[in-house]
Design a protein around this motif. Structure first.
Motif, short mmCIF file in Angstrom:
data_model
loop_
_atom_site.label_atom_id
_atom_site.label_comp_id
_atom_site.label_asym_id
_atom_site.label_seq_id
_atom_site.Cartn_x
_atom_site.Cartn_y
_atom_site.Cartn_z
N LEU A 1 -47.40 -88.54 31.87
CA LEU A 1 -47.00 -87.28 32.75
C LEU A 1 -46.97 -86.26 31.85
O LEU A 1 -46.95 -86.24 30.66
CB LEU A 1 -45.35 -87.85 33.02
CG LEU A 1 -44.65 -86.89 33.79
CD1 LEU A 1 -45.20 -86.98 35.24
CD2 LEU A 1 -43.24 -87.25 34.07
N SER A 2 -47.52 -85.23 32.55
CA SER A 2 -47.72 -84.04 31.88
C SER A 2 -47.43 -82.77 33.05
O SER A 2 -47.39 -83.09 34.31
CB SER A 2 -49.07 -83.69 31.39
OG SER A 2 -50.17 -84.01 32.57
N HIS A 3 -47.51 -81.47 32.50
CA HIS A 3 -47.53 -80.57 33.52
C HIS A 3 -48.69 -80.57 34.33
O HIS A 3 -48.63 -80.09 35.60
CB HIS A 3 -47.36 -79.10 32.99
CG HIS A 3 -45.79 -78.90 32.24
ND1 HIS A 3 -44.77 -78.77 33.19
CD2 HIS A 3 -45.42 -79.02 31.15
CE1 HIS A 3 -43.48 -78.51 32.30
NE2 HIS A 3 -44.12 -78.65 31.08
N ASP A 4 -49.79 -80.75 33.81
CA ASP A 4 -51.17 -80.88 34.55
C ASP A 4 -51.06 -81.60 35.82
O ASP A 4 -51.67 -81.60 36.95
CB ASP A 4 -52.09 -81.12 33.69
CG ASP A 4 -52.58 -80.02 32.67
OD1 ASP A 4 -52.26 -78.65 33.04
OD2 ASP A 4 -53.23 -80.31 31.67
N ILE A 5 -50.37 -83.02 35.36
CA ILE A 5 -50.36 -83.97 36.33
C ILE A 5 -49.47 -83.23 37.55
O ILE A 5 -49.76 -83.60 38.82
CB ILE A 5 -49.74 -85.62 35.82
CG1 ILE A 5 -50.49 -85.87 34.89
CG2 ILE A 5 -49.47 -86.32 37.09
CD1 ILE A 5 -51.98 -86.48 35.40
N LEU A 6 -48.30 -82.77 37.29
CA LEU A 6 -47.24 -82.24 38.21
C LEU A 6 -47.99 -81.07 39.09
O LEU A 6 -47.80 -80.98 40.32
CB LEU A 6 -46.08 -81.66 37.66
CG LEU A 6 -45.25 -82.90 36.98
CD1 LEU A 6 -43.93 -82.26 36.28
CD2 LEU A 6 -44.85 -83.79 38.18
N ASP A 7 -48.96 -80.34 38.26
CA ASP A 7 -49.61 -79.22 39.12
C ASP A 7 -50.52 -79.74 40.24
O ASP A 7 -50.73 -78.78 41.11
CB ASP A 7 -50.43 -78.26 38.06
CG ASP A 7 -49.27 -77.54 37.20
OD1 ASP A 7 -48.35 -77.37 37.59
OD2 ASP A 7 -49.86 -77.19 36.08
N LYS A 8 -51.00 -80.88 40.02
CA LYS A 8 -51.59 -81.39 41.13
C LYS A 8 -50.75 -81.95 42.31
O LYS A 8 -51.53 -82.28 43.65
CB LYS A 8 -52.86 -82.52 40.67
CG LYS A 8 -53.65 -81.86 39.40
CD LYS A 8 -54.37 -82.94 38.90
CE LYS A 8 -55.61 -82.41 38.08
NZ LYS A 8 -55.24 -82.31 36.82
N LEU A 9 -49.64 -82.00 42.45
CA LEU A 9 -48.93 -82.48 43.52
C LEU A 9 -48.61 -81.66 44.27
O LEU A 9 -48.53 -80.36 43.90
CB LEU A 9 -47.55 -82.91 42.91
CG LEU A 9 -47.86 -84.31 42.01
CD1 LEU A 9 -46.54 -84.88 41.50
CD2 LEU A 9 -48.52 -85.50 42.88
N PRO A 10 -48.13 -81.58 45.69
CA PRO A 10 -47.68 -80.49 46.61
C PRO A 10 -46.53 -79.90 46.25
O PRO A 10 -45.79 -80.40 45.70
CB PRO A 10 -47.44 -81.45 48.06
CG PRO A 10 -47.80 -82.82 47.57
CD PRO A 10 -48.05 -83.05 46.40
N ASP A 11 -46.66 -78.36 46.07
CA ASP A 11 -45.56 -77.71 45.79
C ASP A 11 -44.45 -77.75 46.61
O ASP A 11 -44.54 -78.04 47.97
CB ASP A 11 -46.13 -76.26 45.78
CG ASP A 11 -46.91 -76.03 44.49
OD1 ASP A 11 -46.76 -76.47 43.63
OD2 ASP A 11 -47.69 -74.70 44.83
N GLY A 12 -43.31 -77.34 45.96
CA GLY A 12 -41.94 -77.49 46.84
C GLY A 12 -40.84 -77.64 46.12
O GLY A 12 -41.15 -77.83 44.80
N LYS A 13 -39.59 -77.28 46.61
CA LYS A 13 -38.33 -77.28 45.81
C LYS A 13 -38.31 -78.87 45.12
O LYS A 13 -37.68 -78.83 43.89
CB LYS A 13 -37.25 -77.00 46.77
CG LYS A 13 -37.38 -75.58 47.11
CD LYS A 13 -37.00 -74.78 46.11
CE LYS A 13 -36.84 -73.51 46.61
NZ LYS A 13 -36.35 -72.40 45.51
#
Length: 51
Positions: free
Chosen positions: A22-34
């Motif tokens: 898990l990393s910020h890069d992985i999260l950055d690839k997911l759909p944005d949202g609250k």
């Protein structure tokens, strides 16, 4: 809208089945949202992700 029927509900299954650390890069690839913002903040505040 029922759980599992919107773009935000796909983030956790994607993270759960991803074999990469898990990393910020992985999260950055997911759909944005609250929900993703909240997940990221929880992961950072608990030390699971660096700030």
């Amino acid at each position: 809208m029922l759980a599992g029927h919107n773009k935000d509900s796909t983030a956790l299954p994607q993270l759960a089945t991803d074999v990469r650390p898990l990393s910020h890069d992985i999260l950055d690839k997911l759909p944005d949202g609250k929900p993703l913002e909240h997940l990221r903040s929880v992961l950072v505040s608990t030390g699971a992700l660096p700030p």
